[in-house]
Design a protein around this motif. Structure first.
Motif, PDB file in Angstrom:
ATOM      1  N   UNK A  19       0.823  -1.213   0.000  1.00 13.39           N
ATOM      2  CA  UNK A  19       0.000   0.000   0.000  1.00 13.39           C
ATOM      3  C   UNK A  19       0.855   1.260   0.000  1.00 13.39           C
ATOM      4  N   UNK A  20       2.061   1.168   0.579  1.00 14.23           N
ATOM      5  CA  UNK A  20       2.940   2.326   0.598  1.00 14.23           C
ATOM      6  C   UNK A  20       3.399   2.757  -0.783  1.00 14.23           C
ATOM      7  N   UNK A  21       3.331   1.850  -1.756  1.00  7.31           N
ATOM      8  CA  UNK A  21       3.706   2.202  -3.128  1.00  7.31           C
ATOM      9  C   UNK A  21       2.596   2.937  -3.864  1.00  7.31           C
ATOM     10  N   UNK A  22       1.382   2.869  -3.339  1.00  5.41           N
ATOM     11  CA  UNK A  22       0.257   3.464  -4.053  1.00  5.41           C
ATOM     12  C   UNK A  22       0.338   4.975  -4.122  1.00  5.41           C
ATOM     13  N   UNK A  23       0.800   5.607  -3.044  1.00 10.41           N
ATOM     14  CA  UNK A  23       0.840   7.069  -3.021  1.00 10.41           C
ATOM     15  C   UNK A  23       1.788   7.633  -4.082  1.00 10.41           C
ATOM     16  N   UNK A  24       3.064   7.214  -4.146  1.00 12.57           N
ATOM     17  CA  UNK A  24       3.914   7.782  -5.210  1.00 12.57           C
ATOM     18  C   UNK A  24       3.435   7.427  -6.611  1.00 12.57           C
ATOM     19  N   UNK A  25       2.878   6.227  -6.795  1.00 13.40           N
ATOM     20  CA  UNK A  25       2.370   5.859  -8.114  1.00 13.40           C
ATOM     21  C   UNK A  25       1.181   6.742  -8.496  1.00 13.40           C
ATOM     22  N   UNK A  26       0.300   6.996  -7.531  1.00 10.78           N
ATOM     23  CA  UNK A  26      -0.860   7.848  -7.806  1.00 10.78           C
ATOM     24  C   UNK A  26      -0.434   9.277  -8.127  1.00 10.78           C
ATOM     25  N   UNK A  27       0.541   9.797  -7.381  1.00 10.87           N
ATOM     26  CA  UNK A  27       1.020  11.158  -7.648  1.00 10.87           C
ATOM     27  C   UNK A  27       1.692  11.251  -9.013  1.00 10.87           C
ATOM     28  N   UNK A  28       2.472  10.211  -9.371  1.00 12.42           N
ATOM     29  CA  UNK A  28       3.131  10.212 -10.677  1.00 12.42           C
ATOM     30  C   UNK A  28       2.084  10.152 -11.797  1.00 12.42           C
ATOM     31  N   UNK A  29       1.066   9.308 -11.626  1.00  9.25           N
ATOM     32  CA  UNK A  29       0.020   9.208 -12.642  1.00  9.25           C
ATOM     33  C   UNK A  29      -0.750  10.521 -12.773  1.00  9.25           C
ATOM     34  N   UNK A  30      -1.006  11.190 -11.649  1.00  6.99           N
ATOM     35  CA  UNK A  30      -1.709  12.471 -11.685  1.00  6.99           C
ATOM     36  C   UNK A  30      -0.900  13.521 -12.437  1.00  6.99           C
ATOM     37  N   UNK A  31       0.414  13.573 -12.163  1.00  5.90           N
ATOM     38  CA  UNK A  31       1.253  14.567 -12.842  1.00  5.90           C
ATOM     39  C   UNK A  31       1.352  14.266 -14.340  1.00  5.90           C
ATOM     40  N   UNK A  32       1.425  12.978 -14.689  1.00  3.35           N
ATOM     41  CA  UNK A  32       1.459  12.591 -16.097  1.00  3.35           C
ATOM     42  C   UNK A  32       0.174  13.043 -16.805  1.00  3.35           C
ATOM     43  N   UNK A  33      -0.952  12.883 -16.141  1.00  2.00           N
ATOM     44  CA  UNK A  33      -2.224  13.300 -16.720  1.00  2.00           C
ATOM     45  C   UNK A  33      -2.288  14.814 -16.880  1.00  2.00           C
ATOM     46  N   UNK A  34      -1.865  15.556 -15.847  1.00  2.00           N
ATOM     47  CA  UNK A  34      -1.943  17.016 -15.909  1.00  2.00           C
ATOM     48  C   UNK A  34      -1.065  17.573 -17.015  1.00  2.00           C
ATOM     49  N   UNK A  35       0.143  17.014 -17.160  1.00  2.83           N
ATOM     50  CA  UNK A  35       1.037  17.499 -18.222  1.00  2.83           C
ATOM     51  C   UNK A  35       0.502  17.094 -19.591  1.00  2.83           C
ATOM     52  N   UNK A  36       0.023  15.848 -19.708  1.00  3.67           N
ATOM     53  CA  UNK A  36      -0.507  15.386 -20.985  1.00  3.67           C
ATOM     54  C   UNK A  36      -1.749  16.151 -21.415  1.00  3.67           C
ATOM     55  N   UNK A  37      -2.562  16.603 -20.451  1.00  5.14           N
ATOM     56  CA  UNK A  37      -3.771  17.360 -20.776  1.00  5.14           C
ATOM     57  C   UNK A  37      -3.506  18.844 -20.977  1.00  5.14           C
ATOM     58  N   UNK A  38      -2.271  19.260 -20.811  1.00  6.15           N
ATOM     59  CA  UNK A  38      -1.935  20.665 -20.972  1.00  6.15           C
ATOM     60  C   UNK A  38      -2.312  21.533 -19.800  1.00  6.15           C
TER      61      UNK A  38
END
Length: 275
Positions: A28-47
């Motif tokens: 479960x401790x891996x979920x937080x950094x993975x979620x944050x990385x996925x969120x940043x990838x989405x924000x950058x990809x969406x402009x």
């Protein structure tokens, strides 16, 4: 069924759940950094965010892959690990010996501790020009700087552990007429061992911090050099890749230290799994 059998069976049922809890929490401790990385990838990809100064994980991943395929990542990581290992071994050994002396002998504590406490307040970067003058710009100065960073937490941990030994434990050893060697082996050493291992882990963490300052001192390889190279070339993806490599290596080194020292603490009966 007796009350004792009921209690034993209930404990047996609870034991597997307790043993599974740390593994589940680790995943479960891996979920937080993975979620944050996925969120940043989405924000950058969406402009919605600018990925120039803070590249998305996909760009950092490509940089890590490029460094790994070319062999540069292995070269830099090996150089950094060697420096940390050498500095950690030297600093931990000297810190343990001096910590034991100042903790056990009032004369040594009065003579050495004030000076060492004053030296502890000196910033790490302040040692750099002095070590360059003493040892040159090659490996000796870098290992010496890392050893200084490792020394102080180990020294403080060992000295404080000895000074905090419960007097009643020593009196019990005297009641059983233990020899001096037996007193150290069976009473004093087990009493300070947990604190010493925690001090070693703290020293190892500082060793990875000090290696960055050490590798800024004219190094041609190492993850610290990779950081500086990324900064000079304006490559934030290289900088973040080096930071991730530092985090992974530091976590693996700490896990290795825990695995090595775990058998020495097998005698502890801790209640953390029952909380």
């Amino acid at each position: 069924m007796s009350a004792l059998e009921i209690e034993t069976s209930s404990e047996a049922k609870e034991r597997p759940a307790a043993s599974r809890t740390p593994r589940g929490l680790g995943i479960a401790g891996l979920l937080l950094p993975i979620a944050l990385a996925a969120l940043w990838e989405f924000l950058v990809g969406a402009g919605l965010a600018n990925g120039r100064l803070m590249p998305p994980p996909s760009v950092v991943g490509k940089t890590l892959w490029r460094l790994a395929v070319s062999g540069d990542l292995l070269t830099h990581a090996t150089a950094t690990l060697w420096r940390v290992a050498a500095g950690f071994g030297l600093g931990a050994a000297v810190g343990t010996v001096l910590g034991a002396l100042t903790g056990a002998l009032p004369v040594a504590r009065g003579l050495l501790d004030p000076t060492l406490q004053a030296l502890r307040s000196i910033p790490s970067i302040a040692w750099v020009p002095l070590f360059i003058l003493w040892f040159g710009i090659f490996e000796a100065s870098k290992v010496a700087l890392i050893a200084v960073g490792v020394f102080f937490p180990v020294y403080l941990g060992v000295a404080a552990a000895i000074l905090s030994i419960d007097r009643k434990i020593i009196e019990v050893g005297r009641v059983f007429r233990l020899s001096r060697f037996a007193m150290v082996r069976r009473v004093l050493l087990p009493a300070i061992l947990p604190a010493w291992i925690v001090a070693l882990r703290s020293g190892l963490g500082l060793g990875f911090m000090f290696v960055v300052a050490a590798e800024i001192m004219g190094a041609s390889e190492g993850l610290g050099y990779l950081l500086v190279d990324g900064q000079q070339l304006g490559r934030p993806d290289t900088i973040i890749a080096a930071i991730i490599a530092f985090a992974v290596l530091g976590k693996l080194a700490d896990g290795l230290l825990i695995a090595i020292t775990r058998p020495f603490l097998a005698w502890q009966d801790l209640g953390r799994d029952k909380l």
